[in-house]
Design an enzyme around this catalytic site. Structure first.
Site, PDB file in Angstrom:
ATOM      1  N   GLU A  81     -74.403  13.279 -69.774  1.00 42.41           N
ATOM      2  CA  GLU A  81     -74.978  12.852 -68.496  1.00 42.41           C
ATOM      3  C   GLU A  81     -74.416  13.631 -67.310  1.00 42.41           C
ATOM      4  OE1 GLU A  81     -73.865  10.776 -70.833  1.00 42.41           O
ATOM      5  OE2 GLU A  81     -75.695   9.746 -71.476  1.00 42.41           O
ATOM      6  N   PHE A 106     -75.312   4.726 -67.586  1.00 40.77           N
ATOM      7  CA  PHE A 106     -74.779   6.084 -67.665  1.00 40.77           C
ATOM      8  C   PHE A 106     -74.878   6.809 -66.321  1.00 40.77           C
ATOM      9  CE2 PHE A 106     -76.379   5.761 -72.274  1.00 40.77           C
ATOM     10  CZ  PHE A 106     -75.238   5.086 -72.657  1.00 40.77           C
ATOM     11  N   ARG A 189     -89.667   0.234 -68.244  1.00 43.83           N
ATOM     12  CA  ARG A 189     -90.314   1.149 -69.175  1.00 43.83           C
ATOM     13  C   ARG A 189     -91.067   0.372 -70.250  1.00 43.83           C
ATOM     14  NH1 ARG A 189     -87.898   0.845 -73.927  1.00 43.83           N
ATOM     15  NH2 ARG A 189     -89.245   2.509 -74.635  1.00 43.83           N
TER      16      ARG A 189
END
Length: 337
Positions: A81, A106, A189
């Protein structure tokens, strides 16, 4: 003291582990698949500067749709990340507009310093789109980004957005793409509920919108808690309790003018509801502004507690931590006496 919510009596079907990441849509509720992914593909058709980037999570941030449409503009950075956001800042410095996706934990915890130094401080045009915000995962603290809004609110130059549903997500994607500068957007999502289309709603960056008028209670909310507030309002109608909903999808910059105007209307309980820890999010931002502006309504806060949250099925956790429709309804009735 916040009224204690008692979960429904036993007898519901036993929830499987799939309920730890299941859609937040209620049974029978309209949904729309991958609104962010499809909106980004549509934008990229007219914007060759837009590129998609992810850290091994394309399928889980809807970026696989972009990758299929524009494989030459898609960058899979692997499980790194810090590298993802450092590279995004570099691409932005060369005139590109990267949409960089990962899980919210993250982005907000693992790569915070890289975002701070290579994106925010340089005011780079990078859009950070992060899945599993707040309590939308049942996998425990390692995957629950309960503090992401607080962290990104504290970062200079960073716009912060928390959409409610599929319509909000589509329109917010276009809005942050048009905004010049860094932005953090929470991502809903998969099959995302479709709610706000019934209210003649349109997302505007930096603006809060009155979704429903109400004489007894004003709920100021963001993200999925706006959907829950609207559901609670319908339940409270049967008790002759009129609940208004002010949707505040932009956490930073905050639409203080609209919030002050609505909170100043006399005789209403003001409740801020958010899918975030009670520390440092929308509730504290609004409470601070109302106090400094001399507006002092009766004020309550629905939020996640200041603790590491449990693992389990999302419906169970939402009941436990007070952000289910039934829990919100019970809390408001308790506060009204």
């Amino acid at each position: 003291m916040k009224p204690k919510f008692t979960p429904p009596a036993p007898g519901k079907p036993r929830l499987t582990t799939s309920a730890m990441i299941a859609s937040i849509a209620a049974e029978g509720q309209a949904t729309k698949p991958a609104p962010f992914g499809h909106a980004l593909v549509e934008l990229a058709g007219a914007r060759p500067d837009i590129v998609g980037m992810t850290a091994d999570l394309g399928k889980y941030t809807d970026l696989h749709i972009f990758a299929k449409a524009y494989p030459d503009r898609f960058y899979q950075m692997g499980m790194a990340e810090q590298l993802l956001f450092g590279a995004a800042g570099g691409l932005a410095s060369e005139g590109f507009t990267p949409f960089a996706t990962t899980y919210a934990v993250f982005a907000s915890r693992r790569a915070y310093d890289f975002i701070h130094q290579t994106i925010a401080e340089e005011d780079r045009d990078v859009k950070i789109v992060a899945a599993l915000p707040g309590l939308t995962s049942g996998y425990g603290p390692s995957h629950q980004a309960a503090e992401d809004l607080a962290l990104f609110r504290a970062m200079p130059n960073m716009v912060v957005v928390d959409p409610c549903d599929a319509l909000d997500t589509e329109q917010a994607t276009a809005a942050i793409a048009a905004h010049k500068g860094p932005a953090y957007m929470r991502l809903l999502r998969g099959n995302v509920p479709l709610v706000l289309d019934a209210y003649d709603y349109r997302f505007e960056l930096g603006k809060a919108k009155v979704i429903r008028e109400g004489r007894d209670v004003l709920v100021i909310s963001s993200g999925i808690l706006t959907m829950r507030a609207l559901e609670a309002a319908k339940l409270l109608d049967s008790d002759n309790i009129s609940l208004g909903v002010l949707h505040c999808p932009t956490i930073k910059p905050l639409d203080v003018e609209t919030i002050r105007r609505e909170a100043a209307k006399s005789g209403r309980l003001v409740v801020v509801a958010e899918n975030h820890t009670e520390i440092g999010g929308l509730g504290e931002a609004i409470a601070r502004d109302l106090m400094l502006s001399g507006i002092h309504p009766t004020f309550r806060h629905i939020a996640l507690p200041d603790e590491f949250l449990g693992a389990g099925a999302l419906p169970t956790l939402h009941d436990r931590y007070g952000i289910s429709t039934e829990a919100i309804t019970a809390s408001i009735k308790g506060w009204l006496g």
